[in-house]
Design an enzyme around this catalytic site. Structure first.
Site, PDB file in Angstrom:
ATOM      1  N   ASP A   1       1.497  26.449  71.105  1.00  0.00           N
ATOM      2  CA  ASP A   1       0.672  25.246  71.018  1.00  0.00           C
ATOM      3  C   ASP A   1      -0.637  25.605  70.306  1.00  0.00           C
ATOM      4  O   ASP A   1      -1.261  26.622  70.629  1.00  0.00           O
ATOM      5  CB  ASP A   1       0.402  24.728  72.442  1.00  0.00           C
ATOM      6  CG  ASP A   1      -0.181  23.326  72.469  1.00  0.00           C
ATOM      7  OD1 ASP A   1      -1.213  23.095  71.804  1.00  0.00           O
ATOM      8  OD2 ASP A   1       0.373  22.463  73.167  1.00  0.00           O
TER       9      ASP A   1
ATOM     10  N   ASN B   1       5.686  15.584  79.223  1.00  0.00           N
ATOM     11  CA  ASN B   1       5.082  14.252  79.288  1.00  0.00           C
ATOM     12  C   ASN B   1       5.938  13.220  78.541  1.00  0.00           C
ATOM     13  O   ASN B   1       6.457  13.512  77.463  1.00  0.00           O
ATOM     14  CB  ASN B   1       3.689  14.282  78.649  1.00  0.00           C
ATOM     15  CG  ASN B   1       2.732  15.219  79.369  1.00  0.00           C
ATOM     16  OD1 ASN B   1       2.803  15.374  80.585  1.00  0.00           O
ATOM     17  ND2 ASN B   1       1.848  15.863  78.621  1.00  0.00           N
TER      18      ASN B   1
ATOM     19  N   HIS C   1       0.183  10.834  79.153  1.00  0.00           N
ATOM     20  CA  HIS C   1      -0.509  11.841  78.328  1.00  0.00           C
ATOM     21  C   HIS C   1       0.354  12.453  77.229  1.00  0.00           C
ATOM     22  O   HIS C   1       0.036  13.531  76.734  1.00  0.00           O
ATOM     23  CB  HIS C   1      -1.123  12.952  79.199  1.00  0.00           C
ATOM     24  CG  HIS C   1      -2.020  12.436  80.287  1.00  0.00           C
ATOM     25  ND1 HIS C   1      -3.275  11.932  80.032  1.00  0.00           N
ATOM     26  CD2 HIS C   1      -1.816  12.298  81.604  1.00  0.00           C
ATOM     27  CE1 HIS C   1      -3.812  11.524  81.164  1.00  0.00           C
ATOM     28  NE2 HIS C   1      -2.945  11.733  82.136  1.00  0.00           N
ATOM     29  N   GLN C   2       1.425  11.765  76.828  1.00  0.00           N
ATOM     30  CA  GLN C   2       2.199  12.268  75.687  1.00  0.00           C
ATOM     31  C   GLN C   2       1.462  11.898  74.407  1.00  0.00           C
ATOM     32  O   GLN C   2       1.079  10.735  74.202  1.00  0.00           O
ATOM     33  CB  GLN C   2       3.608  11.658  75.667  1.00  0.00           C
ATOM     34  CG  GLN C   2       4.483  12.231  74.558  1.00  0.00           C
ATOM     35  CD  GLN C   2       5.906  11.677  74.579  1.00  0.00           C
ATOM     36  OE1 GLN C   2       6.194  10.716  75.284  1.00  0.00           O
ATOM     37  NE2 GLN C   2       6.784  12.284  73.803  1.00  0.00           N
TER      38      GLN C   2
ATOM     39  N   HIS D   1       9.178  17.477  74.181  1.00  0.00           N
ATOM     40  CA  HIS D   1       8.748  18.877  74.229  1.00  0.00           C
ATOM     41  C   HIS D   1       8.379  19.274  75.650  1.00  0.00           C
ATOM     42  O   HIS D   1       7.911  18.446  76.434  1.00  0.00           O
ATOM     43  CB  HIS D   1       7.561  19.134  73.291  1.00  0.00           C
ATOM     44  CG  HIS D   1       6.397  18.220  73.494  1.00  0.00           C
ATOM     45  ND1 HIS D   1       6.362  16.927  73.034  1.00  0.00           N
ATOM     46  CD2 HIS D   1       5.208  18.408  74.127  1.00  0.00           C
ATOM     47  CE1 HIS D   1       5.215  16.361  73.354  1.00  0.00           C
ATOM     48  NE2 HIS D   1       4.501  17.233  74.032  1.00  0.00           N
ATOM     49  N   PHE D   2       8.622  20.535  75.936  1.00  0.00           N
ATOM     50  CA  PHE D   2       8.251  21.121  77.210  1.00  0.00           C
ATOM     51  C   PHE D   2       7.118  22.116  76.956  1.00  0.00           C
ATOM     52  O   PHE D   2       7.226  22.958  76.074  1.00  0.00           O
ATOM     53  CB  PHE D   2       9.437  21.877  77.832  1.00  0.00           C
ATOM     54  CG  PHE D   2      10.544  20.976  78.307  1.00  0.00           C
ATOM     55  CD1 PHE D   2      11.420  20.396  77.403  1.00  0.00           C
ATOM     56  CD2 PHE D   2      10.709  20.719  79.650  1.00  0.00           C
ATOM     57  CE1 PHE D   2      12.444  19.561  77.832  1.00  0.00           C
ATOM     58  CE2 PHE D   2      11.722  19.885  80.101  1.00  0.00           C
ATOM     59  CZ  PHE D   2      12.594  19.307  79.187  1.00  0.00           C
ATOM     60  N   HIS D   3       6.061  21.989  77.734  1.00  0.00           N
ATOM     61  CA  HIS D   3       4.980  22.979  77.694  1.00  0.00           C
ATOM     62  C   HIS D   3       5.291  24.088  78.703  1.00  0.00           C
ATOM     63  O   HIS D   3       5.630  23.793  79.851  1.00  0.00           O
ATOM     64  CB  HIS D   3       3.647  22.362  78.131  1.00  0.00           C
ATOM     65  CG  HIS D   3       3.147  21.220  77.322  1.00  0.00           C
ATOM     66  ND1 HIS D   3       2.090  21.339  76.448  1.00  0.00           N
ATOM     67  CD2 HIS D   3       3.520  19.911  77.276  1.00  0.00           C
ATOM     68  CE1 HIS D   3       1.828  20.157  75.899  1.00  0.00           C
ATOM     69  NE2 HIS D   3       2.688  19.275  76.388  1.00  0.00           N
TER      70      HIS D   3
HETATM   71  P1  DGP Z   1       1.648  16.183  74.686  1.00  0.00           P
HETATM   72  O1  DGP Z   1       0.317  15.651  75.157  1.00  0.00           O
HETATM   73  O2  DGP Z   1       2.557  16.537  75.856  1.00  0.00           O
HETATM   74  O3  DGP Z   1       2.317  15.265  73.696  1.00  0.00           O
HETATM   75  O4  DGP Z   1       1.343  17.567  73.961  1.00  0.00           O
HETATM   76  C1  DGP Z   1       1.302  17.738  72.576  1.00  0.00           C
HETATM   77  C2  DGP Z   1       0.837  19.147  72.314  1.00  0.00           C
HETATM   78  O5  DGP Z   1       1.091  19.437  70.951  1.00  0.00           O
HETATM   79  C3  DGP Z   1      -0.634  19.383  72.557  1.00  0.00           C
HETATM   80  O6  DGP Z   1      -0.793  20.345  73.604  1.00  0.00           O
HETATM   81  C4  DGP Z   1      -1.166  19.937  71.253  1.00  0.00           C
HETATM   82  C5  DGP Z   1       0.079  20.305  70.491  1.00  0.00           C
HETATM   83  N1  DGP Z   1      -0.009  20.107  69.060  1.00  0.00           N
HETATM   84  C6  DGP Z   1      -0.478  19.012  68.407  1.00  0.00           C
HETATM   85  N2  DGP Z   1      -0.373  19.175  67.072  1.00  0.00           N
HETATM   86  C7  DGP Z   1       0.180  20.409  66.883  1.00  0.00           C
HETATM   87  C8  DGP Z   1       0.534  21.160  65.704  1.00  0.00           C
HETATM   88  O7  DGP Z   1       0.379  20.716  64.564  1.00  0.00           O
HETATM   89  N3  DGP Z   1       1.081  22.387  65.904  1.00  0.00           N
HETATM   90  C9  DGP Z   1       1.278  22.907  67.167  1.00  0.00           C
HETATM   91  N4  DGP Z   1       1.829  24.129  67.257  1.00  0.00           N
HETATM   92  N5  DGP Z   1       0.952  22.232  68.288  1.00  0.00           N
HETATM   93  C10 DGP Z   1       0.413  20.993  68.138  1.00  0.00           C
END
Ligand code: DGP
Length: 140
Positions: free
Chosen positions: A33, A89, A95-96, A102-104
């Site tokens: 991330d 999310n 908060h998506q 995707h899974f964090h």
């Molecule tokens: P969510 O809120 O669950 O949709 O999380 C989206 C996540 O994606 C957030 O933690 C930041 C990450 N993110 C956003 N843009 C990019 C990107 O361009 N590259 C990467 N690797 N992560 C990203």
């Protein structure tokens, strides 16, 4: 709402945008991330392009499920974290921000990691019976 094909993650899958890749197979990609809550904060995505968990095919879901524990083990080993959260999310209200499933995997190290505000209520016997039945009836 953005179409899944237009998301940042779709562009990463297509090689249009770079990522720090940690794992890839036929169905799954995992990468760091870029706005991490802690060192090693990793995103695990299906290559199937849908926005929400409930839209995922059984094949894609099984592929993600199969590799999540392996990636979690690697994140813990590489970072030295002994605790972590898996967060997933669905929907803006939840908060998506990126509308591709995707899974964090978020290591918890000291005060770094996922912060939670958790306000539980209490499930009554009647409400529990009603809800469990309604959900069981809705399973396809
Ligand atoms: P969510 O809120 O669950 O949709 O999380 C989206 C996540 O994606 C957030 O933690 C930041 C990450 N993110 C956003 N843009 C990019 C990107 O361009 N590259 C990467 N690797 N992560 C990203």
């Amino acid at each position: 709402m953005a179409k899944p094909s237009a998301t940042i993650f779709a562009r990463i899958l297509d090689g249009e945008l770079p990522c720090h890749r940690v794992y890839e197979d036929d169905h799954v990609l995992a990468f760091l991330d870029v706005f991490p809550l802690s060192d090693g904060h990793t995103l695990v995505i299906p290559k199937e392009r849908v926005a929400f968990l409930h839209q995922l095919s059984d094949t894609a879901a099984a592929a993600v499920g199969r590799c999540l524990p392996r990636i979690a083990r690697a994140v813990m080993k590489a970072t030295g974290a002994e605790a972590y959260n898996v967060l997933q999310n669905n929907g803006s209200a939840a908060h998506q921000a990126v509308f591709h499933v995707h899974f964090h995997i978020i290591p918890k190290v000291g005060d770094r990691g996922l912060g939670l505000s958790w306000h539980p209520s209490s499930l009554t016997q009647d409400r529990g019976a009603d809800l469990a039945q309604a959900i069981a009836d809705a399973i396809d």
